[in-house]
Design an enzyme around this catalytic site. Structure first.
Site, mmCIF file in Angstrom:
data_model
loop_
_atom_site.group_PDB
_atom_site.id
_atom_site.type_symbol
_atom_site.label_atom_id
_atom_site.label_comp_id
_atom_site.label_asym_id
_atom_site.label_seq_id
_atom_site.Cartn_x
_atom_site.Cartn_y
_atom_site.Cartn_z
ATOM 1 N N ASP A 8 -14.062 30.392 40.738
ATOM 2 C CA ASP A 8 -12.722 30.764 41.338
ATOM 3 C C ASP A 8 -12.160 30.458 42.429
ATOM 4 O O ASP A 8 -13.068 30.707 43.194
ATOM 5 C CB ASP A 8 -12.477 31.726 40.608
ATOM 6 C CG ASP A 8 -10.967 32.175 40.270
ATOM 7 O OD1 ASP A 8 -10.287 31.318 39.986
ATOM 8 O OD2 ASP A 8 -10.095 33.594 40.265
ATOM 9 N N ASP A 10 -8.100 31.375 43.787
ATOM 10 C CA ASP A 10 -7.469 32.613 44.078
ATOM 11 C C ASP A 10 -8.135 33.934 43.049
ATOM 12 O O ASP A 10 -8.041 34.507 42.884
ATOM 13 C CB ASP A 10 -5.953 32.583 43.043
ATOM 14 C CG ASP A 10 -5.571 31.285 43.261
ATOM 15 O OD1 ASP A 10 -5.316 30.535 44.708
ATOM 16 O OD2 ASP A 10 -5.303 30.527 42.863
HETATM 17 C C1 XBP Z 1 -4.434 32.294 40.048
HETATM 18 C C2 XBP Z 1 -2.505 31.582 39.777
HETATM 19 C C3 XBP Z 1 -2.879 30.894 40.031
HETATM 20 C C4 XBP Z 1 -1.840 30.937 41.441
HETATM 21 C C5 XBP Z 1 -0.864 30.043 40.980
HETATM 22 O O1 XBP Z 1 -5.676 31.949 38.613
HETATM 23 O O2 XBP Z 1 -2.689 32.242 38.103
HETATM 24 O O3 XBP Z 1 -2.031 29.966 39.533
HETATM 25 O O4 XBP Z 1 -1.037 32.123 41.370
HETATM 26 O O5 XBP Z 1 -1.139 28.774 41.780
HETATM 27 P P1 XBP Z 1 -6.692 31.754 38.849
HETATM 28 P P2 XBP Z 1 -0.655 27.678 40.611
HETATM 29 O O6 XBP Z 1 -7.741 31.917 39.900
HETATM 30 O O7 XBP Z 1 -7.866 32.293 37.387
HETATM 31 O O8 XBP Z 1 -7.317 30.232 38.652
HETATM 32 O O9 XBP Z 1 1.303 28.054 40.888
HETATM 33 O O10 XBP Z 1 -0.500 26.235 41.499
HETATM 34 O O11 XBP Z 1 -0.760 27.679 39.084
HETATM 35 MG MG MG Z 2 -8.855 34.043 39.931
#
Ligand code: XBP
Ligand code: MG
Length: 248
Positions: A8, A10
């Protein structure tokens, strides 16, 4: 045998959510909205994966009749806000606002040297991944990964397993030959539903989540070696109740 890692982005590769939060608030101000998300509210809103989905969810919360008022304009507004948000986030990351979490780069290098293939499974936008990894790894960052699944390839966001299933498919491996790395309950649910054993490295935004389905939870990857991961992966495969546990 362990043959691939699926990361993953973020929260897992980097602690990005504070930068995402600032970018959302920048977009709201830019568009003259009186919305402002603080950390407490954002922690809750993170239960909705994807920036567009998160903003729409919030909008419906503060204005339940939003659909009747604005018809087709709602999605246009969300798209415009998300464009501004993405540009602001990209700018911040290009300026060095976030760095990879401890141990991430060392573990990736160790894995690649051992022939373990790397992939990415995220809900975020492709430009965000590029900004982060170009800054952290260098212009050749793409060569580190055999496959990348993101908001452009997987429209159905976590906790749905779509993005993980795409990566398993691209790697041409059974899920039992891979390990997933996640920081959130939604991510863990998505990876688990795709049949993947998952290592959790929580952040301040996700520490309170239920990670009982994880193979292991560690504060970060700084003390985790490839040898640890091989041993944990093996133990996980042998754990009672796993349908693909080796016999004998
Ligand atoms: C990460 C997210 C992303 C970011 C925002 O979730 O939820 O949506 O917060 O990015 P994960 P965008 O780590 O589970 O993938 O605005 O580009 O959607
Ligand atoms: Mg995440």
């Amino acid at each position: 045998m362990l043959q691939a890692f699926i990361f993953d982005v973020d929260g897992t590769l980097a602690d990005t959510e504070q930068a995402h939060l600032a970018a959302f608030n920048h977009a709201f101000a830019q568009e003259g909205l009186d919305w402002h998300w603080d950390s407490e509210l954002y922690t809750e809103l993170l239960n909705i994966s994807g920036g567009k989905e998160r903003m729409l969810h919030y909008w419906k919360q503060v204005q339940p009749d939003v659909k009747d008022i604005d018809g087709g304009g709602v999605q246009d507004t969300i798209n415009r806000l998300h464009e501004i948000k993405t540009a602001a986030y990209e700018n911040a990351v290009n300026g060095g606002a976030v760095e990879l979490r401890p141990g991430v780069l060392r573990l990736m290098d160790e894995a690649r040297r051992a022939g373990i293939r790397l992939a990415i499974a995220t809900t975020t936008s492709p430009v965000n991944i590029a900004a982060l990894l170009r800054t952290a790894i260098g212009t050749d960052w793409r060569e580190h990964f055999v496959a990348i699944g993101d908001a452009s390839t997987a429209p159905i966001k976590k906790p749905h397993p779509q993005v993980y299933l795409q990566m398993i498919d691209a790697l041409k491996l059974p899920p039992s030959a891979c390990l997933a790395f996640e920081d959130s309950h939604n991510g863990l649910t998505a990876a688990t539903a795709a049949g993947l054993q998952t290592i959790i490295t929580p952040t301040d935004f996700t520490r309170h989540h239920d990670f009982s389905a994880a193979l292991r939870q560690v504060p970060d990857l700084s003390q985790v070696s490839l040898a640890h991961l091989r041993a944990w992966h093996d133990e996980g495969l042998r754990a009672p109740g796993r349908t693909n546990a080796p016999r004998g």
